[in-house]
Design an enzyme around this catalytic site. Sequence first.
Site, PDB file in Angstrom:
ATOM      1  N   SER A  14       4.541   5.643-169.890  1.00 12.23           N
ATOM      2  CA  SER A  14       4.343   4.186-169.814  1.00 12.23           C
ATOM      3  C   SER A  14       2.854   3.843-169.762  1.00 12.23           C
ATOM      4  O   SER A  14       2.484   2.677-169.741  1.00 12.23           O
ATOM      5  CB  SER A  14       5.024   3.634-168.552  1.00 12.23           C
ATOM      6  OG  SER A  14       4.457   4.250-167.401  1.00 12.23           O
ATOM      7  N   GLY A  15       1.998   4.864-169.753  1.00 15.79           N
ATOM      8  CA  GLY A  15       0.566   4.642-169.520  1.00 15.79           C
ATOM      9  C   GLY A  15      -0.243   4.336-170.769  1.00 15.79           C
ATOM     10  O   GLY A  15       0.258   4.309-171.904  1.00 15.79           O
ATOM     11  N   HIS A 215     -17.788  17.817-172.383  1.00 10.36           N
ATOM     12  CA  HIS A 215     -18.040  17.623-173.818  1.00 10.36           C
ATOM     13  C   HIS A 215     -19.384  18.225-174.263  1.00 10.36           C
ATOM     14  O   HIS A 215     -19.460  18.942-175.259  1.00 10.36           O
ATOM     15  CB  HIS A 215     -18.031  16.133-174.167  1.00 10.36           C
ATOM     16  CG  HIS A 215     -16.784  15.423-173.736  1.00 10.36           C
ATOM     17  ND1 HIS A 215     -15.540  15.982-173.828  1.00 10.36           N
ATOM     18  CD2 HIS A 215     -16.590  14.175-173.220  1.00 10.36           C
ATOM     19  CE1 HIS A 215     -14.642  15.114-173.386  1.00 10.36           C
ATOM     20  NE2 HIS A 215     -15.248  14.017-173.005  1.00 10.36           N
ATOM     21  N   LYS A 298     -24.031   5.368-170.515  1.00 11.43           N
ATOM     22  CA  LYS A 298     -23.222   4.215-170.918  1.00 11.43           C
ATOM     23  C   LYS A 298     -24.094   2.967-170.889  1.00 11.43           C
ATOM     24  O   LYS A 298     -25.150   2.958-170.259  1.00 11.43           O
ATOM     25  CB  LYS A 298     -22.058   4.049-169.956  1.00 11.43           C
ATOM     26  CG  LYS A 298     -21.050   5.192-170.078  1.00 11.43           C
ATOM     27  CD  LYS A 298     -19.792   4.917-169.325  1.00 11.43           C
ATOM     28  CE  LYS A 298     -18.790   6.027-169.501  1.00 11.43           C
ATOM     29  NZ  LYS A 298     -18.103   6.016-170.793  1.00 11.43           N
TER      30      LYS A 298
HETATM   31  P1  NDP Z   1      -2.450   5.598-166.482  1.00 11.87           P
HETATM   32  O1  NDP Z   1      -3.113   5.173-165.234  1.00 11.87           O
HETATM   33  O2  NDP Z   1      -2.133   4.557-167.487  1.00 11.87           O
HETATM   34  O3  NDP Z   1      -1.159   6.410-165.998  1.00 11.87           O
HETATM   35  C1  NDP Z   1      -0.228   7.068-166.815  1.00 11.87           C
HETATM   36  C2  NDP Z   1       1.140   7.070-166.173  1.00 11.87           C
HETATM   37  O4  NDP Z   1       1.230   8.004-165.113  1.00 11.87           O
HETATM   38  C3  NDP Z   1       1.531   5.765-165.555  1.00 11.87           C
HETATM   39  O5  NDP Z   1       1.980   4.871-166.544  1.00 11.87           O
HETATM   40  C4  NDP Z   1       2.621   6.149-164.581  1.00 11.87           C
HETATM   41  O6  NDP Z   1       3.879   6.115-165.212  1.00 11.87           O
HETATM   42  C5  NDP Z   1       2.305   7.601-164.253  1.00 11.87           C
HETATM   43  N1  NDP Z   1       1.852   7.729-162.866  1.00 11.87           N
HETATM   44  C6  NDP Z   1       0.913   6.985-162.248  1.00 11.87           C
HETATM   45  N2  NDP Z   1       0.757   7.403-160.980  1.00 11.87           N
HETATM   46  C7  NDP Z   1       1.611   8.425-160.798  1.00 11.87           C
HETATM   47  C8  NDP Z   1       1.930   9.266-159.707  1.00 11.87           C
HETATM   48  N3  NDP Z   1       1.309   9.146-158.542  1.00 11.87           N
HETATM   49  N4  NDP Z   1       2.871  10.210-159.873  1.00 11.87           N
HETATM   50  C9  NDP Z   1       3.486  10.375-161.056  1.00 11.87           C
HETATM   51  N5  NDP Z   1       3.252   9.589-162.133  1.00 11.87           N
HETATM   52  C10 NDP Z   1       2.306   8.636-162.007  1.00 11.87           C
HETATM   53  O7  NDP Z   1      -3.304   6.746-167.116  1.00 11.87           O
HETATM   54  P2  NDP Z   1      -3.751   6.994-168.608  1.00 11.87           P
HETATM   55  O8  NDP Z   1      -2.583   6.937-169.508  1.00 11.87           O
HETATM   56  O9  NDP Z   1      -4.932   6.157-168.915  1.00 11.87           O
HETATM   57  O10 NDP Z   1      -4.315   8.497-168.533  1.00 11.87           O
HETATM   58  C11 NDP Z   1      -3.480   9.618-168.308  1.00 11.87           C
HETATM   59  C12 NDP Z   1      -4.358  10.842-168.094  1.00 11.87           C
HETATM   60  O11 NDP Z   1      -5.195  11.032-169.214  1.00 11.87           O
HETATM   61  C13 NDP Z   1      -5.306  10.707-166.893  1.00 11.87           C
HETATM   62  O12 NDP Z   1      -5.457  11.966-166.308  1.00 11.87           O
HETATM   63  C14 NDP Z   1      -6.619  10.268-167.514  1.00 11.87           C
HETATM   64  O13 NDP Z   1      -7.720  10.683-166.735  1.00 11.87           O
HETATM   65  C15 NDP Z   1      -6.573  11.033-168.822  1.00 11.87           C
HETATM   66  N6  NDP Z   1      -7.362  10.406-169.881  1.00 11.87           N
HETATM   67  C16 NDP Z   1      -7.054   9.147-170.327  1.00 11.87           C
HETATM   68  C17 NDP Z   1      -7.774   8.584-171.367  1.00 11.87           C
HETATM   69  C18 NDP Z   1      -7.437   7.223-171.897  1.00 11.87           C
HETATM   70  O14 NDP Z   1      -8.024   6.842-172.920  1.00 11.87           O
HETATM   71  N7  NDP Z   1      -6.513   6.484-171.288  1.00 11.87           N
HETATM   72  C19 NDP Z   1      -8.906   9.311-172.012  1.00 11.87           C
HETATM   73  C20 NDP Z   1      -9.139  10.630-171.484  1.00 11.87           C
HETATM   74  C21 NDP Z   1      -8.368  11.137-170.455  1.00 11.87           C
HETATM   75  P3  NDP Z   1       5.195   5.800-164.354  1.00 11.87           P
HETATM   76  O15 NDP Z   1       4.813   4.758-163.332  1.00 11.87           O
HETATM   77  O16 NDP Z   1       6.156   5.323-165.372  1.00 11.87           O
HETATM   78  O17 NDP Z   1       5.580   7.097-163.738  1.00 11.87           O
HETATM   79  C1  BG6 Z   2     -14.263  10.560-172.407  1.00  9.87           C
HETATM   80  C2  BG6 Z   2     -14.972   9.954-171.251  1.00  9.87           C
HETATM   81  O1  BG6 Z   2     -13.896  11.881-172.121  1.00  9.87           O
HETATM   82  O2  BG6 Z   2     -15.135  10.549-173.527  1.00  9.87           O
HETATM   83  C3  BG6 Z   2     -15.382   8.553-171.565  1.00  9.87           C
HETATM   84  O3  BG6 Z   2     -14.108   9.945-170.120  1.00  9.87           O
HETATM   85  C4  BG6 Z   2     -16.220   8.509-172.816  1.00  9.87           C
HETATM   86  O4  BG6 Z   2     -16.095   7.964-170.498  1.00  9.87           O
HETATM   87  C5  BG6 Z   2     -15.513   9.247-173.925  1.00  9.87           C
HETATM   88  O5  BG6 Z   2     -16.400   7.157-173.170  1.00  9.87           O
HETATM   89  C6  BG6 Z   2     -16.428   9.391-175.128  1.00  9.87           C
HETATM   90  O6  BG6 Z   2     -15.685   9.882-176.191  1.00  9.87           O
HETATM   91  P1  BG6 Z   2     -16.147   9.573-177.681  1.00  9.87           P
HETATM   92  O7  BG6 Z   2     -15.191  10.356-178.499  1.00  9.87           O
HETATM   93  O8  BG6 Z   2     -16.006   8.080-177.853  1.00  9.87           O
HETATM   94  O9  BG6 Z   2     -17.567  10.016-177.772  1.00  9.87           O
END
Ligand code: NDP
Ligand code: BG6
Length: 441
Positions: A14-15, A215, A298
Amino acid sequence: MPTSHTAIVILGASGDLARRKLIPALSRLYEHKQIDDSCIIVGSGRTVFSDEEFRNRFEVSRDFAGQLHYHQGITGLKSYIKSKGIFDQVIFFLALPPKVYAATAGQLYDEGFGEETRLIIEKPFGYDYDSARGLNRHLQEYYNERQIYRIDHYLAKEAVQNILVFRFGNSIFYPVWNSNYIDSIQINAYESIGVEDRGAYFDGAGIIRDMVQNHLMQLICLLTMEAPVSLDPEEIRAQKINILKALRVTDCCRFQYNGYRDEAGVAPDSSTETYAELKLFIDTYRWNRMPVYLRTGKALHRKGTEIGMRFKKPPRLLFNKNGDINPNEIIFKIQPSAGIVVEMASKVPGSDVQIIDTSMKFCYIDSFKDEIPEAYQKLLLDAIKGDRTLFVSALETELSWKKFGPFLDAGNLNHHARGTAPEPCLYKEWINFDKYDSLCR
Ligand code: NDP
Ligand code: BG6
């Protein structure tokens, strides 16, 4: 040949990551026939969705939507997947908050997912050396290292993968790729956006954790590692690990952009750095005493990642008696547009010997017409195929944390205006990377 008989389970479906990156990437793999109907994609999480509700969250084709399913929670997931068909492998993408990675691996194991399982894990992988080591140990209680795929999306960038081809597929560069000929390596990774809606995460991390430890370290490894004996992922990793072992970070200066403390989720008295410049050495015979400079941040004036290999100046003989010939430079333009530039001295036509800087360019946009696959598309396909080349090993993450440990959260914090890069603080002779900004667009 499409890859088949795989169940891909996105935990945390859902994230944001699932919505923005993972489902679109899987949809492109399906549309390009790189995965077929025998692959299913199961979203999972605590949220309750019907299959229909889950499918309606994404803008994908009807055919691909038919491959999407949703199952609430991990309990019962094993029999749910079994009810959908027979799969050779089950791949879990942990799109979850990092604090639940270890517990989730335990839950999957208890649910009965064993040998057929692969875990794809997003960054951040740990917070420092101890936490990364602890997380590795937890994961390895349940799954073998060969079942764990740690993402560093920089490795999936085409221009990054081309670094090894440039170095080892072109015999002209190999003999000069050492500190006898190269004066410095300079890596520039600028972003124009600030922390946006990721203030809370970023404030607990800072740019060294967010960009440098992972990175930029991977870029350094690819630029400086010895040639592996084969393209086997383990052979490539072994060479990267040698670089990480030999790495010695000596200096760092830290900045924060003005206005950062007003961003949502950021502490009003935050001392988190949003920009850093670092100097390091690689203590091997090949790179002895040659500095590597890094800078990244940034809220700067532009977005762009470039690498510069600056060569030593020619001897003060013939055309360089006054020492005014500029050194050769090789610039790898990684993004937003990708290419390579070789800077060299040339004679201006005429009877005088007048020398100017000229360049040879290669731009992806001119040489390759096909669409370049997006990073997650490549990473997901490789994980399905079991190719771990573009994923980071436990030892790589641990060594990298260890080397940057003394520079995490340490040292004076300076400030700079939003939309402008700070003045260089460790090295005054940075390549003017800004001049390559419009190249290859
Ligand atoms: P979100 O905060 O949107 O969370 C993803 C999902 O995890 C939520 O929708 C929820 O789904 C579930 N969740 C939240 N808390 C908990 C919990 N305590 N226990 C179990 N499930 C939980 O995160 P993102 O989708 O943005 O990111 C996911 C991962 O990817 C993270 O580790 C983030 O650091 C990493 N990441 C994300 C990037 C991005 O662009 N978004 C880029 C690089 C890395 P539900 O409530 O349905 O269980
Ligand atoms: C992610 C970092 O891993 O890389 C972000 O968490 C950063 O903060 C991003 O913006 C940069 O990625 P790219 O592919 O846009 O250079």
